[in-house]
Design a protein around this motif. Structure first.
Motif, PDB file in Angstrom:
ATOM      1  N   VAL A 315       0.831  -1.212   0.000  1.00 16.76           N
ATOM      2  CA  VAL A 315       0.000   0.000   0.000  1.00 16.76           C
ATOM      3  C   VAL A 315       0.859   1.252   0.000  1.00 16.76           C
ATOM      4  CG1 VAL A 315      -1.779   1.276   1.263  1.00 16.76           C
ATOM      5  CG2 VAL A 315      -1.849  -1.222   1.197  1.00 16.76           C
ATOM      6  N   ASP A 316       1.972   1.206   0.742  1.00 21.13           N
ATOM      7  CA  ASP A 316       2.862   2.360   0.877  1.00 21.13           C
ATOM      8  C   ASP A 316       4.292   1.919   0.587  1.00 21.13           C
ATOM      9  OD1 ASP A 316       4.092   4.722   1.508  1.00 21.13           O
ATOM     10  OD2 ASP A 316       3.726   4.608   3.681  1.00 21.13           O
ATOM     11  N   PRO A 317       4.660   1.845  -0.696  1.00 20.74           N
ATOM     12  CA  PRO A 317       5.986   1.330  -1.065  1.00 20.74           C
ATOM     13  C   PRO A 317       7.150   2.144  -0.509  1.00 20.74           C
ATOM     14  CG  PRO A 317       4.516   1.432  -2.974  1.00 20.74           C
ATOM     15  CD  PRO A 317       3.843   2.181  -1.869  1.00 20.74           C
ATOM     16  N   LYS A 318       6.930   3.398  -0.160  1.00 16.54           N
ATOM     17  CA  LYS A 318       8.005   4.262   0.321  1.00 16.54           C
ATOM     18  C   LYS A 318       8.102   4.299   1.845  1.00 16.54           C
ATOM     19  CE  LYS A 318       7.866   7.312  -3.721  1.00 16.54           C
ATOM     20  NZ  LYS A 318       7.747   8.729  -4.184  1.00 16.54           N
ATOM     21  N   ASN A 319       7.409   3.418   2.505  1.00 14.78           N
ATOM     22  CA  ASN A 319       7.434   3.380   3.966  1.00 14.78           C
ATOM     23  C   ASN A 319       8.803   2.861   4.413  1.00 14.78           C
ATOM     24  OD1 ASN A 319       7.080   2.535   6.756  1.00 14.78           O
ATOM     25  ND2 ASN A 319       4.887   2.722   6.404  1.00 14.78           N
ATOM     26  N   ARG A 320       9.658   3.766   4.856  1.00 12.87           N
ATOM     27  CA  ARG A 320      11.044   3.401   5.187  1.00 12.87           C
ATOM     28  C   ARG A 320      11.106   2.472   6.396  1.00 12.87           C
ATOM     29  NH1 ARG A 320      14.947   8.342   5.771  1.00 12.87           N
ATOM     30  NH2 ARG A 320      16.296   6.549   6.256  1.00 12.87           N
ATOM     31  N   ALA A 321      10.236   2.719   7.375  1.00 14.18           N
ATOM     32  CA  ALA A 321      10.258   1.880   8.576  1.00 14.18           C
ATOM     33  C   ALA A 321       9.965   0.431   8.219  1.00 14.18           C
ATOM     34  CB  ALA A 321       9.237   2.392   9.592  1.00 14.18           C
ATOM     35  N   ALA A 322       8.948   0.213   7.377  1.00 15.57           N
ATOM     36  CA  ALA A 322       8.602  -1.142   6.976  1.00 15.57           C
ATOM     37  C   ALA A 322       9.711  -1.757   6.123  1.00 15.57           C
ATOM     38  CB  ALA A 322       7.276  -1.143   6.212  1.00 15.57           C
ATOM     39  N   GLN A 323      10.334  -0.943   5.263  1.00 20.63           N
ATOM     40  CA  GLN A 323      11.438  -1.440   4.445  1.00 20.63           C
ATOM     41  C   GLN A 323      12.597  -1.926   5.317  1.00 20.63           C
ATOM     42  OE1 GLN A 323      12.402   1.885   1.938  1.00 20.63           O
ATOM     43  NE2 GLN A 323      10.693   1.547   0.511  1.00 20.63           N
ATOM     44  N   GLU A 324      12.950  -1.116   6.322  1.00 19.44           N
ATOM     45  CA  GLU A 324      14.078  -1.479   7.172  1.00 19.44           C
ATOM     46  C   GLU A 324      13.775  -2.722   8.005  1.00 19.44           C
ATOM     47  OE1 GLU A 324      15.089   1.914   9.498  1.00 19.44           O
ATOM     48  OE2 GLU A 324      15.660   3.137   7.762  1.00 19.44           O
ATOM     49  N   GLU A 325      12.562  -2.792   8.538  1.00 17.19           N
ATOM     50  CA  GLU A 325      12.205  -3.955   9.356  1.00 17.19           C
ATOM     51  C   GLU A 325      12.135  -5.224   8.505  1.00 17.19           C
ATOM     52  OE1 GLU A 325      12.035  -4.125  12.632  1.00 17.19           O
ATOM     53  OE2 GLU A 325      12.661  -2.029  12.628  1.00 17.19           O
ATOM     54  N   LEU A 326      11.628  -5.097   7.289  1.00 21.20           N
ATOM     55  CA  LEU A 326      11.587  -6.260   6.403  1.00 21.20           C
ATOM     56  C   LEU A 326      13.004  -6.724   6.082  1.00 21.20           C
ATOM     57  CD1 LEU A 326      10.022  -8.268   4.681  1.00 21.20           C
ATOM     58  CD2 LEU A 326       9.991  -6.558   2.832  1.00 21.20           C
ATOM     59  N   GLY A 327      13.907  -5.767   5.868  1.00 16.17           N
ATOM     60  CA  GLY A 327      15.297  -6.129   5.596  1.00 16.17           C
ATOM     61  C   GLY A 327      15.918  -6.879   6.772  1.00 16.17           C
ATOM     62  N   LYS A 328      15.631  -6.433   7.986  1.00 17.11           N
ATOM     63  CA  LYS A 328      16.139  -7.132   9.163  1.00 17.11           C
ATOM     64  C   LYS A 328      15.602  -8.550   9.245  1.00 17.11           C
ATOM     65  CE  LYS A 328      16.520  -2.896  11.931  1.00 17.11           C
ATOM     66  NZ  LYS A 328      16.001  -2.187  13.125  1.00 17.11           N
ATOM     67  N   VAL A 329      14.318  -8.698   8.933  1.00 22.21           N
ATOM     68  CA  VAL A 329      13.699 -10.026   8.997  1.00 22.21           C
ATOM     69  C   VAL A 329      14.331 -10.958   7.962  1.00 22.21           C
ATOM     70  CG1 VAL A 329      11.554 -11.290   8.544  1.00 22.21           C
ATOM     71  CG2 VAL A 329      11.512  -9.238   9.972  1.00 22.21           C
ATOM     72  N   ILE A 330      14.593 -10.441   6.765  1.00 24.30           N
ATOM     73  CA  ILE A 330      15.206 -11.269   5.717  1.00 24.30           C
ATOM     74  C   ILE A 330      16.600 -11.723   6.133  1.00 24.30           C
ATOM     75  CG2 ILE A 330      16.103 -11.233   3.357  1.00 24.30           C
ATOM     76  CD1 ILE A 330      13.762  -9.376   2.625  1.00 24.30           C
ATOM     77  N   ILE A 331      17.385 -10.801   6.692  1.00 30.91           N
ATOM     78  CA  ILE A 331      18.734 -11.151   7.150  1.00 30.91           C
ATOM     79  C   ILE A 331      18.669 -12.187   8.265  1.00 30.91           C
ATOM     80  CG2 ILE A 331      20.781 -10.268   8.329  1.00 30.91           C
ATOM     81  CD1 ILE A 331      20.343  -7.621   6.827  1.00 30.91           C
ATOM     82  N   GLN A 332      17.757 -11.975   9.202  1.00 29.39           N
ATOM     83  CA  GLN A 332      17.614 -12.922  10.310  1.00 29.39           C
ATOM     84  C   GLN A 332      17.191 -14.296   9.810  1.00 29.39           C
ATOM     85  OE1 GLN A 332      15.078 -11.431  13.400  1.00 29.39           O
ATOM     86  NE2 GLN A 332      15.362 -13.208  14.749  1.00 29.39           N
ATOM     87  N   GLY A 333      16.310 -14.310   8.795  1.00 28.91           N
ATOM     88  CA  GLY A 333      15.879 -15.583   8.228  1.00 28.91           C
ATOM     89  C   GLY A 333      17.021 -16.325   7.556  1.00 28.91           C
ATOM     90  N   LYS A 334      17.887 -15.595   6.856  1.00 26.49           N
ATOM     91  CA  LYS A 334      19.039 -16.231   6.203  1.00 26.49           C
ATOM     92  C   LYS A 334      19.993 -16.824   7.236  1.00 26.49           C
ATOM     93  CE  LYS A 334      19.000 -13.423   1.984  1.00 26.49           C
ATOM     94  NZ  LYS A 334      19.751 -12.408   1.168  1.00 26.49           N
ATOM     95  N   LYS A 335      20.177 -16.114   8.346  1.00 32.31           N
ATOM     96  CA  LYS A 335      21.044 -16.646   9.398  1.00 32.31           C
ATOM     97  C   LYS A 335      20.470 -17.928   9.987  1.00 32.31           C
ATOM     98  CE  LYS A 335      23.075 -12.216  10.802  1.00 32.31           C
ATOM     99  NZ  LYS A 335      23.192 -11.235  11.916  1.00 32.31           N
TER     100      LYS A 335
END
Length: 349
Positions: A315-335
């Motif tokens: 809905v809000d592609p430019k939501n930086r907070a959601a982008q950063e949190e999603l990035g953290k989740v992806i990194i954590q998932g890879k670990k």
């Protein structure tokens, strides 16, 4: 737009003899909260409301005479040769009362008289002692109004209010907190004025009281007191939950605000539940989706967290907070995947 969560709030160390007791005391009254991340700015739904008391809420009070409690409150240890009739009676099961939420156990030391108990609007004359150091409880006799006033925002205030709701006039009780090894808290209720049960209030009165609680919660949140704010939001929700269907739309905002407090205070499980309540009414509520994602990530539910963040970004592609949190989740998932692969190689290598 919300900012990403930051490190959790630290708990102050009083370094007093009652340190552990004080910590446990504060923990017993968190209506919401423990997570490792917290938003930097207050939620945008939280609007600062300044609502004056509705005249319809004013409660008629019939003052009762203050009882003289000087005699009989303390046992005389010198009277060791008194008659059997003067010896204290053994404690009965009826002398114990367990608070339904498990926050304390009350032991009646001196029974009060009558059947009435303080209700909403009752002005109570009380005396309390034995609270942990630094609780801020006034010394000596003080007057507290049930359901009203800033005193309820403190941990000791919530405890006293719960206990007063179970006490009769003239009653003296000791309260024992779970996990607190210090001396019990003693509470004396000398007198109180007439009040009303919440079910006796009209719907408009409940809504007005809920607005006042929400406004006060907003002030506390913005002042950096999410614990006090959570109590205010919780009380407002309890008032609105008693309204007939369809209820009040304020409940959605209150649950969203409560979730923000719960994230700050550190209980992601409760924060996720609060967000669920919001999303049941508004499935596309972006802030509820974001906060639930943060809560699920803290709980280790990475797939659920990722799904919530992706819904926000859809809905809000430019939501930086959601982008950063999603990035953290992806990194954590890879670990996690890497650790799992390493474990499997050790097992079958």
């Amino acid at each position: 737009m919300e900012t990403p969560p930051v490190n959790p709030m630290g708990e102050k160390d009083t370094s007093q003899p009652q340190q552990q007791c004080g910590k446990n005391f504060r923990k017993n009254f968190d209506s919401a909260t423990q997570i490792r991340q917290q938003p930097r700015d207050p939620p945008t739904e939280i609007l600062e409301l300044r609502v004056s008391p509705d005249p319809a809420i004013q409660i008629l009070e019939n003052p009762q005479e203050t009882e003289n409690l000087a005699a009989g409150l303390e046992g005389d240890s010198d009277k060791s040769h008194g008659s059997a009739s003067e010896m204290p009676e053994p404690l009965e099961a009826s002398d114990l009362w367990y608070c339904p939420d498990g926050s304390f156990v009350k032991k009646i030391i001196t029974h009060g008289h009558g059947l009435d108990k303080p209700k909403l609007g009752s002005r109570c004359r009380v005396q309390a002692s034995g609270f942990p150091l630094g609780s801020g409880l006034p010394e000596g006799w003080t007057e507290l109004t049930m359901g009203l006033g800033p005193w309820r925002e403190e941990s000791w205030g919530e405890l006293i209010e719960k206990c007063l709701e179970s006490m009769c006039q003239g009653e003296v009780a000791e309260l024992q907190l779970p996990g607190c090894s210090g001396p019990p808290i003693r509470l004396t209720l000398a007198s109180f004025t007439q009040g009303r049960d919440s079910w006796e209030l009209e719907a408009a009165e409940k809504e007005a009281l809920a607005r006042e609680e929400r406004a006060r919660g907003t002030e506390l949140f913005q002042a950096g007191n999410p614990e006090g704010a959570a109590r205010c939001y919780g009380r407002a929700l309890r008032l609105l939950l008693t309204l007939p269907p369809p209820g009040s739309p304020e409940r959605t905002v209150l649950h969203a605000n409560l979730a923000a407090c719960q994230l700050l205070l550190g209980q992601p499980h409760l924060a996720a539940q609060s967000c669920d309540r919001v999303l049941e009414q508004e499935p596309g509520h972006l802030k509820a989706l974001y906060r639930r994602g943060v809560a699920q990530a803290a709980l280790g539910n990475l797939e659920k967290a990722s799904a919530d963040f992706k819904k926000v970004l859809a809905v809000d592609p430019k939501n930086r907070a959601a982008q950063e949190e999603l990035g953290k989740v992806i990194i954590q998932g890879k670990k996690q995947d890497a650790r799992l692969a390493q474990g499997l190689r050790k097992m079958f290598g």
